[in-house]
Design a protein around this motif. Structure first.
Motif, PDB file in Angstrom:
ATOM      1  N   ASP A 136      19.373  85.897  13.383  1.00 26.63           N
ATOM      2  CA  ASP A 136      20.590  86.509  13.716  1.00 26.63           C
ATOM      3  C   ASP A 136      20.940  87.131  15.087  1.00 26.63           C
ATOM      4  OD1 ASP A 136      19.032  88.692  13.578  1.00 26.63           O
ATOM      5  OD2 ASP A 136      20.039  89.702  11.989  1.00 26.63           O
ATOM      6  N   GLY A 137      19.493  86.540  15.903  1.00 25.54           N
ATOM      7  CA  GLY A 137      19.721  87.132  17.267  1.00 25.54           C
ATOM      8  C   GLY A 137      18.880  88.470  17.594  1.00 25.54           C
ATOM      9  N   GLY A 138      18.654  89.178  16.653  1.00 26.26           N
ATOM     10  CA  GLY A 138      17.763  90.329  16.641  1.00 26.26           C
ATOM     11  C   GLY A 138      16.385  90.184  16.750  1.00 26.26           C
ATOM     12  N   THR A 139      15.699  91.380  17.076  1.00 28.64           N
ATOM     13  CA  THR A 139      14.065  90.946  17.353  1.00 28.64           C
ATOM     14  C   THR A 139      13.438  91.899  16.429  1.00 28.64           C
ATOM     15  OG1 THR A 139      14.594  90.541  19.755  1.00 28.64           O
ATOM     16  CG2 THR A 139      12.334  91.356  19.166  1.00 28.64           C
ATOM     17  N   MET A 140      12.436  91.636  15.937  1.00 30.86           N
ATOM     18  CA  MET A 140      11.483  92.265  15.020  1.00 30.86           C
ATOM     19  C   MET A 140      10.191  92.815  15.666  1.00 30.86           C
ATOM     20  SD  MET A 140       8.395  92.284  13.300  1.00 30.86           S
ATOM     21  CE  MET A 140       7.996  90.648  13.117  1.00 30.86           C
ATOM     22  N   LEU A 141       9.814  94.138  15.765  1.00 25.04           N
ATOM     23  CA  LEU A 141       8.738  94.690  16.617  1.00 25.04           C
ATOM     24  C   LEU A 141       7.999  95.300  15.594  1.00 25.04           C
ATOM     25  CD1 LEU A 141      10.509  96.295  19.630  1.00 25.04           C
ATOM     26  CD2 LEU A 141       9.726  93.973  19.314  1.00 25.04           C
ATOM     27  N   THR A 142       6.676  95.107  15.475  1.00 26.25           N
ATOM     28  CA  THR A 142       5.552  95.918  14.554  1.00 26.25           C
ATOM     29  C   THR A 142       4.322  96.070  15.090  1.00 26.25           C
ATOM     30  OG1 THR A 142       4.806  95.774  12.605  1.00 26.25           O
ATOM     31  CG2 THR A 142       4.959  93.641  13.633  1.00 26.25           C
ATOM     32  N   VAL A 143       3.640  96.915  14.760  1.00 27.18           N
ATOM     33  CA  VAL A 143       2.365  97.372  15.032  1.00 27.18           C
ATOM     34  C   VAL A 143       1.698  97.821  13.669  1.00 27.18           C
ATOM     35  CG1 VAL A 143       2.313  97.674  17.613  1.00 27.18           C
ATOM     36  CG2 VAL A 143       2.458  99.661  15.913  1.00 27.18           C
ATOM     37  N   GLY A 144       0.355  97.636  13.678  1.00 22.69           N
ATOM     38  CA  GLY A 144      -0.234  98.299  12.397  1.00 22.69           C
ATOM     39  C   GLY A 144      -1.821  98.376  12.261  1.00 22.69           C
ATOM     40  N   ASP A 145      -2.210  99.110  11.311  1.00 19.82           N
ATOM     41  CA  ASP A 145      -3.546  99.240  11.416  1.00 19.82           C
ATOM     42  C   ASP A 145      -4.030  99.350   9.894  1.00 19.82           C
ATOM     43  OD1 ASP A 145      -6.310  99.683  11.774  1.00 19.82           O
ATOM     44  OD2 ASP A 145      -6.012 101.668  12.492  1.00 19.82           O
ATOM     45  N   LEU A 146      -5.246  98.428   9.392  1.00 19.22           N
ATOM     46  CA  LEU A 146      -5.706  98.399   8.083  1.00 19.22           C
ATOM     47  C   LEU A 146      -7.224  99.317   8.318  1.00 19.22           C
ATOM     48  CD1 LEU A 146      -4.876  95.057   6.528  1.00 19.22           C
ATOM     49  CD2 LEU A 146      -3.918  97.431   5.789  1.00 19.22           C
ATOM     50  N   THR A 147      -7.418  99.643   7.242  1.00 21.84           N
ATOM     51  CA  THR A 147      -8.969 100.367   7.156  1.00 21.84           C
ATOM     52  C   THR A 147     -10.055  99.267   7.149  1.00 21.84           C
ATOM     53  OG1 THR A 147      -8.857 100.751   4.876  1.00 21.84           O
ATOM     54  CG2 THR A 147      -8.248 102.551   6.294  1.00 21.84           C
ATOM     55  N   GLY A 148     -11.092  99.570   7.623  1.00 21.41           N
ATOM     56  CA  GLY A 148     -12.173  98.621   7.665  1.00 21.41           C
ATOM     57  C   GLY A 148     -12.364  97.729   8.944  1.00 21.41           C
ATOM     58  N   HIS A 149     -13.205  96.862   8.867  1.00 15.66           N
ATOM     59  CA  HIS A 149     -13.716  96.096  10.011  1.00 15.66           C
ATOM     60  C   HIS A 149     -14.317  94.636   9.567  1.00 15.66           C
ATOM     61  CE1 HIS A 149     -13.896 100.015  12.065  1.00 15.66           C
ATOM     62  NE2 HIS A 149     -13.423  99.566  13.028  1.00 15.66           N
ATOM     63  N   GLY A 150     -14.163  93.968  10.422  1.00 13.65           N
ATOM     64  CA  GLY A 150     -14.778  92.547   9.968  1.00 13.65           C
ATOM     65  C   GLY A 150     -13.886  91.684   9.351  1.00 13.65           C
ATOM     66  N   ILE A 151     -14.379  90.778   8.771  1.00  8.27           N
ATOM     67  CA  ILE A 151     -13.622  89.657   8.060  1.00  8.27           C
ATOM     68  C   ILE A 151     -12.502  90.257   6.943  1.00  8.27           C
ATOM     69  CG2 ILE A 151     -13.547  87.552   6.649  1.00  8.27           C
ATOM     70  CD1 ILE A 151     -16.110  86.728   8.192  1.00  8.27           C
ATOM     71  N   PRO A 152     -12.999  91.225   6.073  1.00  8.65           N
ATOM     72  CA  PRO A 152     -12.126  91.687   5.317  1.00  8.65           C
ATOM     73  C   PRO A 152     -10.755  92.188   5.607  1.00  8.65           C
ATOM     74  CG  PRO A 152     -14.473  92.373   4.568  1.00  8.65           C
ATOM     75  CD  PRO A 152     -14.521  91.390   5.942  1.00  8.65           C
ATOM     76  N   ALA A 153     -11.051  93.001   7.001  1.00  6.68           N
ATOM     77  CA  ALA A 153     -10.105  93.743   7.600  1.00  6.68           C
ATOM     78  C   ALA A 153      -9.204  92.849   8.203  1.00  6.68           C
ATOM     79  CB  ALA A 153     -10.418  94.813   8.422  1.00  6.68           C
ATOM     80  N   THR A 154      -9.608  91.847   8.787  1.00  5.57           N
ATOM     81  CA  THR A 154      -8.777  90.683   9.494  1.00  5.57           C
ATOM     82  C   THR A 154      -7.968  89.975   8.659  1.00  5.57           C
ATOM     83  OG1 THR A 154     -10.723  89.345   9.889  1.00  5.57           O
ATOM     84  CG2 THR A 154      -9.867  90.773  11.741  1.00  5.57           C
ATOM     85  N   SER A 155      -8.831  89.475   7.397  1.00  8.42           N
ATOM     86  CA  SER A 155      -8.004  88.429   6.713  1.00  8.42           C
ATOM     87  C   SER A 155      -6.716  89.380   5.865  1.00  8.42           C
ATOM     88  CB  SER A 155      -8.965  88.118   5.544  1.00  8.42           C
ATOM     89  OG  SER A 155      -9.552  89.285   4.692  1.00  8.42           O
ATOM     90  N   ALA A 156      -7.140  90.507   5.613  1.00 14.17           N
ATOM     91  CA  ALA A 156      -6.006  91.455   4.857  1.00 14.17           C
ATOM     92  C   ALA A 156      -4.962  91.538   6.064  1.00 14.17           C
ATOM     93  CB  ALA A 156      -6.596  92.745   4.509  1.00 14.17           C
ATOM     94  N   MET A 157      -5.325  91.780   7.268  1.00 17.80           N
ATOM     95  CA  MET A 157      -4.272  91.843   8.385  1.00 17.80           C
ATOM     96  C   MET A 157      -3.331  90.581   8.267  1.00 17.80           C
ATOM     97  SD  MET A 157      -3.799  90.438  11.511  1.00 17.80           S
ATOM     98  CE  MET A 157      -5.440  90.489  12.375  1.00 17.80           C
ATOM     99  N   ALA A 158      -4.013  89.450   8.198  1.00 18.86           N
ATOM    100  CA  ALA A 158      -3.507  88.169   8.349  1.00 18.86           C
ATOM    101  C   ALA A 158      -2.315  88.017   7.167  1.00 18.86           C
ATOM    102  CB  ALA A 158      -4.447  87.038   8.394  1.00 18.86           C
ATOM    103  N   MET A 159      -2.654  88.355   6.089  1.00 20.98           N
ATOM    104  CA  MET A 159      -1.748  88.447   4.661  1.00 20.98           C
ATOM    105  C   MET A 159      -0.660  89.295   5.020  1.00 20.98           C
ATOM    106  SD  MET A 159      -2.733  89.713   0.859  1.00 20.98           S
ATOM    107  CE  MET A 159      -2.936  91.326   1.466  1.00 20.98           C
ATOM    108  N   LEU A 160      -0.841  90.630   5.309  1.00 24.34           N
ATOM    109  CA  LEU A 160       0.321  91.351   5.556  1.00 24.34           C
ATOM    110  C   LEU A 160       1.270  90.974   6.714  1.00 24.34           C
ATOM    111  CD1 LEU A 160      -1.101  95.172   5.150  1.00 24.34           C
ATOM    112  CD2 LEU A 160      -0.180  93.579   3.351  1.00 24.34           C
ATOM    113  N   LEU A 161       0.507  90.581   7.800  1.00 30.33           N
ATOM    114  CA  LEU A 161       1.727  90.230   8.998  1.00 30.33           C
ATOM    115  C   LEU A 161       2.312  88.857   8.716  1.00 30.33           C
ATOM    116  CD1 LEU A 161       2.447  90.799  11.708  1.00 30.33           C
ATOM    117  CD2 LEU A 161       0.106  89.663  12.681  1.00 30.33           C
TER     118      LEU A 161
END
Length: 476
Positions: free
Chosen positions: A292-317
């Motif tokens: 519709d011409g608008g723009t979505m902006l987002t930042v976020g942070d999940l607890t944890g590190h490594g593959i579990p955190a990055t894979s969960a981040m990929a799912m949410l994003l």
């Protein structure tokens, strides 16, 4: 048992006692220092590095104990040297058992006479082999019978080389005791020659090195475990980095997003790794043009590190992008992300902020889930936007996330960030560190210049966690 060479040469004079005493004192001091390091090294089952360090300390302590006892023997001379005046005292000393685990209880000597078939073992050697002196010593033909089968060829080869070729013996083998135990012995020896140069007997010293080899084995095992853990950590780090790079936006500089109305956005962002850890966290940022011409902006942070955190981040994003394109508002997006985390196989906690900018009206609608509020910079002054209600993602179920809106003007600078940017070990926490950059951010001509300013001031310090910063500048 003295060597056969003692009959042909004058007895060697012992070294100066003061020099040996000094070496003994230094060895004891060093042993105490190493033992203190060993006690200070806490052992954690899940930390192979600490287990390896403690095993090395224990091995060093054992070796220093042996060195101290060797030096003590060197200072005192050959034991049990009987004199006419002290025969009674030496007899009593001979009857006394060496202390269990001491060096004297782990070193014995033997001589095999090839001319008379006589075998002479020291009392210590009987104890090492677990035999009673009354059972008699083992001949060279009988000796392999108490060895492990795989070690017998080695002993046979060493003895043959010594008796036939006159080569010194220096090797290790394992023996089986009558009680089922096993010991590792280190054997050194040499042939004893007669007047014609022929081998008359073989003389050897055998040392029980079982404890030393066990310590070395533990050191090697813990070292290998630490190496495997390190290799696994490097592989996980590489996979986490690759996953993060595949998920986060491909752009690293400014991203101009012209609007269909009166104004557009100039956007830039940066991911900043932790200064205290090599692990990749679950931080994300994104800017997405909407149908519709608008723009979505987002930042976020999940607890944890490594593959579990990055894979969960990929799912949410991925879910967040899909809902934003489908026209779902920021507050509803946060609610759906919270439900998604609840249904995830690996529950986690996270914080996020989601904004939708309408360039036609200049309105920013946003919601947050336990996340630092966006900072608005205008006319040289910065302030955090009043935050609507919203709890951490994954904290509880059935939560409604409120949303708020604010009108943006040309020249306004909006800064979204994760808390790792302002949470440092050497300075106070909070947004005040960013708000202090207001004059420089409002005078900047591009969003990329704003990001560069933030990184110069906050990106080089020791951070406790990784961080993301996203800057959106409203253009006329």
């Amino acid at each position: 048992m003295p060597s056969h060479l003692s009959a042909d040469r004058p007895a060697p004079q012992p070294p100066e006692r003061t020099a040996v005493d000094a070496l003994i004192s230094r060895t004891r001091l060093l042993r105490g220092d190493v033992d203190a390091v060993r006690r200070d090294t806490s052992v954690m089952d899940d930390d192979p590095q600490l287990r390896w360090q403690r095993a090395l300390c224990e091995l060093a302590v054992h070796q220093l104990d042996d060195l101290g006892e060797h030096l003590g023997q060197l200072r005192d001379g050959i034991p049990h040297q009987v004199t006419a005046e002290g025969a009674a005292e030496d007899t009593a000393a001979t009857a006394a058992e060496p202390a269990a685990g001491s060096l004297l209880s782990r070193v014995g000597s033997a001589e095999w006479n090839l001319l008379t078939d006589e075998v002479s073992w020291s009392d210590e050697l009987y104890r090492i082999f677990g035999r009673e002196p009354g059972t008699g010593a083992l001949s060279l033909d009988e000796l392999p019978s108490v060895l492990l089968a795989e070690d017998q060829p080695l002993l046979t080869s060493m003895v043959t080389d010594c008796l036939v070729d006159g080569r010194p013996i220096d090797g290790e083998f394992r023996i089986l005791l009558s009680d089922g135990g096993m010991r590792t012995l280190h054997m050194t020896g040499k042939p004893v020659l007669d007047e014609e140069g022929c081998t008359a007997s073989m003389w050897a010293v055998l040392r029980d090195v079982s404890r030393l080899r066990r310590s070395q084995h533990i050191v090697g095992r813990t070292r290998d475990t630490a190496r495997r853990r390190e290799q696994m950590a490097r592989a996980e780090h590489r996979m986490a980095v690759e996953l993060q790079e595949a998920v986060l936006p491909p752009w690293r500089g400014s991203l101009p997003l012209p609007g269909r109305g009166a104004s557009g956005l100039d956007i830039a962002a940066r991911y900043l790794p932790s200064g205290s850890s090599d692990l990749i966290g679950g931080d994300w940022y994104d800017a997405l043009p909407l149908p519709d011409g608008g723009t979505m902006l987002t930042v976020g942070d999940l607890t944890g590190h490594g593959i579990p955190a990055t894979s969960a981040m990929a799912m949410l994003l991925g879910a967040l992008r899909g809902m934003a394109v489908a026209g779902v508002g920021p507050g509803a997006v946060m609610g759906h992300l919270n439900q998604l985390i609840e249904c995830s196989a690996q529950p986690a906690l996270g914080s996020a902020v989601c904004c939708r900018f309408d360039p036609a009206s200049g309105t920013l609608v946003w919601a947050q889930a336990g996340h630092p509020a966006p900072l608005l910079f205008r006319d040289g002054v910065g302030r955090p936007l009043p935050a609507p209600d919203g709890v951490l993602l994954g904290a509880t179920s059935g939560v409604t996330y409120e949303q708020d809106q604010v009108d943006l003007l040309p020249g306004d600078v909006l800064v979204l960030h994760t808390d790792g940017l302002t949470r440092r070990s050497d300075r106070s926490t909070g947004p005040d560190m960013l708000l202090g950059l207001a004059p420089r951010l409002t005078q900047a001509r591009t969003a990329q210049e704003c990001v560069r300013t933030v990184v110069e001031e906050l990106g080089t310090a020791e951070r406790l966690d990784d961080a993301c910063v996203l800057v959106a500048r409203v253009e006329a």
